[in-house]
Scaffold this active site. Structure first.
Site, short mmCIF file in Angstrom:
data_model
loop_
_atom_site.label_atom_id
_atom_site.label_comp_id
_atom_site.label_asym_id
_atom_site.label_seq_id
_atom_site.Cartn_x
_atom_site.Cartn_y
_atom_site.Cartn_z
N ASP A 8 -92.71 -84.77 54.51
CA ASP A 8 -92.08 -84.31 53.28
C ASP A 8 -90.58 -84.58 53.46
OD1 ASP A 8 -91.70 -82.85 50.83
OD2 ASP A 8 -90.98 -81.18 52.06
N LEU A 9 -89.85 -84.64 52.37
CA LEU A 9 -88.41 -84.93 52.46
C LEU A 9 -87.55 -83.67 52.31
CD1 LEU A 9 -85.95 -86.89 52.48
CD2 LEU A 9 -86.23 -87.04 49.99
N ASP A 10 -87.62 -83.08 51.10
CA ASP A 10 -86.74 -81.95 50.77
C ASP A 10 -87.07 -80.73 51.62
OD1 ASP A 10 -85.43 -83.32 48.57
OD2 ASP A 10 -87.26 -83.03 47.42
N THR A 16 -82.06 -80.62 51.07
CA THR A 16 -81.99 -80.76 49.62
C THR A 16 -82.82 -79.69 48.90
OG1 THR A 16 -83.52 -82.54 50.06
CG2 THR A 16 -81.32 -83.16 49.32
N LYS A 44 -91.08 -74.89 45.64
CA LYS A 44 -90.96 -75.93 46.68
C LYS A 44 -92.16 -76.87 46.69
CE LYS A 44 -87.90 -73.55 49.92
NZ LYS A 44 -87.79 -72.92 51.26
N GLY A 45 -91.88 -78.14 46.71
CA GLY A 45 -92.94 -79.14 46.80
C GLY A 45 -93.57 -79.49 45.47
N VAL A 46 -93.25 -78.71 44.46
CA VAL A 46 -93.88 -78.85 43.15
C VAL A 46 -93.06 -79.81 42.27
CG1 VAL A 46 -94.40 -77.50 41.07
CG2 VAL A 46 -94.96 -76.58 43.33
N ARG A 48 -91.13 -81.81 39.19
CA ARG A 48 -90.06 -81.34 38.29
C ARG A 48 -90.64 -80.63 37.05
NH1 ARG A 48 -86.32 -86.18 36.61
NH2 ARG A 48 -86.51 -86.50 38.85
N SER A 115 -93.15 -87.34 49.41
CA SER A 115 -92.36 -86.35 48.68
C SER A 115 -92.73 -86.38 47.20
CB SER A 115 -90.87 -86.67 48.83
OG SER A 115 -90.09 -85.90 47.94
N ALA A 116 -92.61 -85.24 46.56
CA ALA A 116 -92.83 -85.17 45.11
C ALA A 116 -91.63 -85.67 44.33
CB ALA A 116 -93.12 -83.72 44.70
N SER A 117 -90.55 -85.96 45.05
CA SER A 117 -89.28 -86.25 44.37
C SER A 117 -89.10 -87.71 44.01
CB SER A 117 -88.11 -85.81 45.24
OG SER A 117 -86.89 -86.21 44.64
N ASN A 119 -86.30 -88.74 43.42
CA ASN A 119 -85.00 -89.06 44.05
C ASN A 119 -85.15 -89.42 45.52
OD1 ASN A 119 -82.96 -88.41 41.88
ND2 ASN A 119 -84.08 -86.47 41.91
N LYS A 146 -98.57 -82.08 44.56
CA LYS A 146 -98.93 -81.03 45.50
C LYS A 146 -99.11 -79.72 44.72
CE LYS A 146 -95.82 -83.29 48.78
NZ LYS A 146 -94.58 -83.21 49.57
N GLU A 170 -94.31 -80.38 56.63
CA GLU A 170 -94.00 -79.76 55.33
C GLU A 170 -93.25 -78.43 55.47
OE1 GLU A 170 -94.08 -79.61 52.19
OE2 GLU A 170 -95.13 -81.41 51.56
N ASP A 171 -92.41 -78.15 54.48
CA ASP A 171 -91.75 -76.83 54.43
C ASP A 171 -92.26 -75.98 53.28
OD1 ASP A 171 -90.56 -78.41 52.39
OD2 ASP A 171 -88.90 -76.97 52.30
C1 BG6 Z 1 -90.00 -81.82 45.86
C2 BG6 Z 1 -89.13 -80.58 45.88
O1 BG6 Z 1 -89.83 -82.51 47.05
O2 BG6 Z 1 -89.66 -82.66 44.78
C3 BG6 Z 1 -89.21 -79.88 44.54
O3 BG6 Z 1 -89.57 -79.72 46.91
C4 BG6 Z 1 -88.89 -80.84 43.41
O4 BG6 Z 1 -88.31 -78.80 44.55
C5 BG6 Z 1 -89.80 -82.06 43.50
O5 BG6 Z 1 -89.08 -80.20 42.16
C6 BG6 Z 1 -89.48 -83.10 42.41
O6 BG6 Z 1 -88.23 -83.66 42.68
P1 BG6 Z 1 -87.36 -84.51 41.67
O7 BG6 Z 1 -86.17 -84.92 42.49
O8 BG6 Z 1 -88.18 -85.68 41.25
O9 BG6 Z 1 -87.03 -83.62 40.53
MG MG Z 2 -90.17 -79.77 50.88
#
Ligand code: BG6
Ligand code: MG
Length: 218
Positions: A8-10, A16, A44-46, A48, A115-117, A119, A146, A170-171
């Protein structure tokens, strides 16, 4: 033996998770919905979009927002979040992480970011960690976030690794659920309260050691 490591990243590679919290908290306050770190564990992990739904549900009143209005709120949160992460650099890599990445690489085990992000690629670039990761899951292409296992199975499939031979770090509560649902070995970084289902848990990243993970992996 371990065939792949999926990180996982964040909140694992860099802090972050704190910036996501700050950005959601500010948006919540604009909507008249305030919350603290306890509730944030559920974000967390969920994704946007799902994070916004959970905040609106916490507010427990129908704001009657259209899909367009929700999309605008998500975009607003993301703009704020991007401001917060603008200055991140290799000094923001959490303690112990680079040593762990070095050890996994030295052992010849491929690594991915799960990661779910959306970014994630930009952050890995800012941290100058591209050289460690053979694959970054495209969060924009994952259909079920997730706690669904898809984020992690996509990474394992990329390597052709059977799920039981993968280790995930994972956190987030949702992240540990996703790893267990995938049949992977789940390493948790954080509190027993939210990560109780992890196969192996440490309190903070500096306690993440390659040898200790390998020893516990079964
Ligand atoms: C996860 C974070 O890694 O990514 C969440 O733990 C975040 O907090 C999710 O909502 C989505 O990220 P982003 O950067 O695409 O909004
Ligand atoms: Mg995380």
């Amino acid at each position: 033996t371990i065939k792949a490591f999926i990180f996982d990243l964040d909140g694992v590679i860099t802090d972050t998770a704190e910036y996501h919290f700050q950005a959601w908290k500010a948006l919540g306050e604009e909507l008249g919905i305030s919350f603290g770190r306890d509730f944030n564990e559920q974000l967390k992990g969920v994704s946007r979009e799902e994070s916004l739904e959970r905040i609106l549900a916490l507010g427990d009143r129908d704001l009657g927002l259209s899909e367009e209005e929700k999309a605008a709120l998500c975009a607003k949160k993301n703009d704020h979040y991007k401001q917060l992460i603008e200055g991140i650099s290799p000094k923001d890599i959490l303690p112990g992480i680079e040593d762990l990445l070095k050890d996994v690489k030295a052992a010849g085990i491929p690594m991915a970011i799960g990661s779910a992000s959306r970014n994630a690629p930009a952050i890995i670039e800012k941290l100058e960690l591209n050289g460690y990761f053979d694959y970054i899951v495209d969060a924009g292409k994952v259909t079920k976030g997730k706690p669904d296992p898809e984020t992690f199975t996509v990474a394992a499939d990329h390597f052709g690794a059977d799920y039981g031979s993968c280790v995930g770090v994972e956190d987030a509560h949702a992240g540990i659920e996703a790893l267990k649902a995938a049949g992977m070995f789940a390493v948790g970084v954080g509190s027993e309260e939210s990560l109780g289902k992890a196969d192996y848990r440490v309190d903070s990243t500096e306690q993440l050691k390659f040898d200790a993970i390998v020893q516990r992996f079964v």
